[in-house]
Design an enzyme around this catalytic site. Sequence first.
Site, PDB file in Angstrom:
ATOM      1  N   LYS A 127       0.400  -1.338  -0.216  1.00 54.43           N
ATOM      2  CA  LYS A 127       0.069  -0.136   0.292  1.00 54.43           C
ATOM      3  C   LYS A 127       0.826   1.174  -0.120  1.00 54.43           C
ATOM      4  O   LYS A 127       0.769   2.688  -0.771  1.00 54.43           O
ATOM      5  CB  LYS A 127      -0.912   0.257   1.152  1.00 54.43           C
TER       6      LYS A 127
HETATM    7  C1  LIG Z   1      -4.436  -4.712   0.744  1.00 55.37           C
HETATM    8  C2  LIG Z   1      -3.750  -6.314   0.569  1.00 55.37           C
HETATM    9  C3  LIG Z   1      -4.233  -6.811   0.509  1.00 55.37           C
HETATM   10  C4  LIG Z   1      -5.184  -6.504  -1.342  1.00 55.37           C
HETATM   11  O1  LIG Z   1      -5.076  -5.914  -2.040  1.00 55.37           O
HETATM   12  P1  LIG Z   1      -6.240  -5.520  -2.833  1.00 55.37           P
HETATM   13  O2  LIG Z   1      -5.527  -4.013  -3.623  1.00 55.37           O
HETATM   14  O3  LIG Z   1      -7.951  -4.631  -1.651  1.00 55.37           O
HETATM   15  O4  LIG Z   1      -6.949  -5.943  -3.301  1.00 55.37           O
HETATM   16  C5  LIG Z   1      -3.555  -8.212  -0.398  1.00 55.37           C
HETATM   17  N1  LIG Z   1      -2.198  -8.467   0.652  1.00 55.37           N
HETATM   18  C6  LIG Z   1      -1.898  -7.275   1.593  1.00 55.37           C
HETATM   19  C7  LIG Z   1      -1.116  -7.068   2.206  1.00 55.37           C
HETATM   20  C8  LIG Z   1      -2.355  -5.751   1.601  1.00 55.37           C
HETATM   21  O5  LIG Z   1      -2.295  -4.808   2.532  1.00 55.37           O
END
Ligand SMILES: *Cc1c(COP(=O)(O)O)cnc(C)c1O
Length: 482
Positions: A127
């Site tokens: 993120k």
């Molecule tokens: C947010 C997240 C996901 C999922 O990603 P999306 O964009 O919501 O599909 C998967 N793994 C981790 C560690 C995340 O923080």
Amino acid sequence: MNVNESRMKYISTRGNSPAKTFTEILLGGLAPDGGLYLPESYPQFSATDLAAMRAMSYPELAFTVLSRFATDIPASDLRAIVNKTYTAAVYGNGRGDSDFSQITPLRTLDSGLHILELSNGPTLAFKDMAMQLLGNLFEYALSKANAELNILGATSGDTGSAAEYAMRGKRGIRVFMLSPNGKMSSFQRAQMYSLQDPNIFNIAIDGMFDDAQDMVKAVSNDHAFKEKYRIGTVNSINWARVSAQIVYYFKGYFAATQSNDEQVAFSVPSGNFGNICAGHIARMMGLPIGQLILATNENDVLDEFFRTGVYRPRDTQHTYETSSPSMDISKASNFERFMFDLVGRDAKKLCELWRKMETDGAFDIKGTPYREALPSFGFVSGKSVHADRLKTIRALWKEYGVMVDTHTADGIKVGLEQRRPGLPLICLETALPAKFEETIREALGCEPERPAAFVGIEKLPQRVQVMATDVEKLKAYIAANV
Ligand SMILES: *Cc1c(COP(=O)(O)O)cnc(C)c1O
């Protein structure tokens, strides 16, 4: 650049909001009609463009991609923002043997099997790739407009901490972040709740992530409140986030291939469909992606859709707590963006499907032209459960000496199962194992390595407000703190 692209406009998936520019939608969330914004057409990268991009550094690549979307930010400003964001200092918190100068280094395990490291940012999850850019874009746009913003978000773990680390201490910005009380790992809690910056407000909701997300949506749909308190969002529906995530698909593709006539497969651990939506868009822009492999955990709504054509979101009671908690999502907000493309960008049709889902709890595209069109978008899917996760973590550790986190393990398991023979497989690493110690201990009987900056983080004092799932209480809390 094509003259027609000199002003990229964004339209709503529900077809009933005026078209806007990149900076006009930057600080907002949903479109006024409840839809999600998408560019009115996807910019295209030709073979010549791709050839020129192959040798680019990450910041150059980011500028090249983002300048096609953020057409109303002067190029020199955008370049400065991108250069400030994508540095080895910001993305240098991961494993000691990573090449941080690459920003998203590609780790090759075997011929044709790679991990794209996206988790070396300040919160050790992918993120950060988008959120750090968002923090700098917000600061830029707010200072230009001499304005303030109160960010309201919901997180199942990683979004919240990434947002808070991107926005902490930034002038004119406050963050109100909802998280499900007691549902995150102690590391995740410590990461968020230990921030003492006065512009950061942590709110623990007595419910699940989807309840928190519904509260955010309810506040966002109260237009008067939203305007009065200058409410913005950083949830994965934010278009700028999706656009920033497109960049690393290009980076990963160039790192894993020799020439632009090769295709690759990406495997993507998915929850809110933000990450893989960026992959879908990269593919629509001309990146030679042969397969987009969607991996879910036990919460397998998206896997069901891509296998059967039935989209049936689950309620809170049927959203399970798993050992890959950032994917414990049963209503993937970005999925609407993909469906809009799948139905040929027919907003009426999309609204019809969404109405059906609201009244009947599901829709089914079986027997429609959309069902036939689905394979042409490159998606395949699969599911990974706790036992698979442990098995994958053990296998990677034993065979390659590489420790992966639980979400990345879901992606690798499904990726290996679904890949088309001959396609290089690039598994997106969405977090580092240090964030999910408990499951690593269960799988391997040892502790994951913890980057120095995070040693002892659970012992720091925490700042958090516990709250019922009550939208009025939330509004009152925001009003009292701005
Ligand atoms: C947010 C997240 C996901 C999922 O990603 P999306 O964009 O919501 O599909 C998967 N793994 C981790 C560690 C995340 O923080």
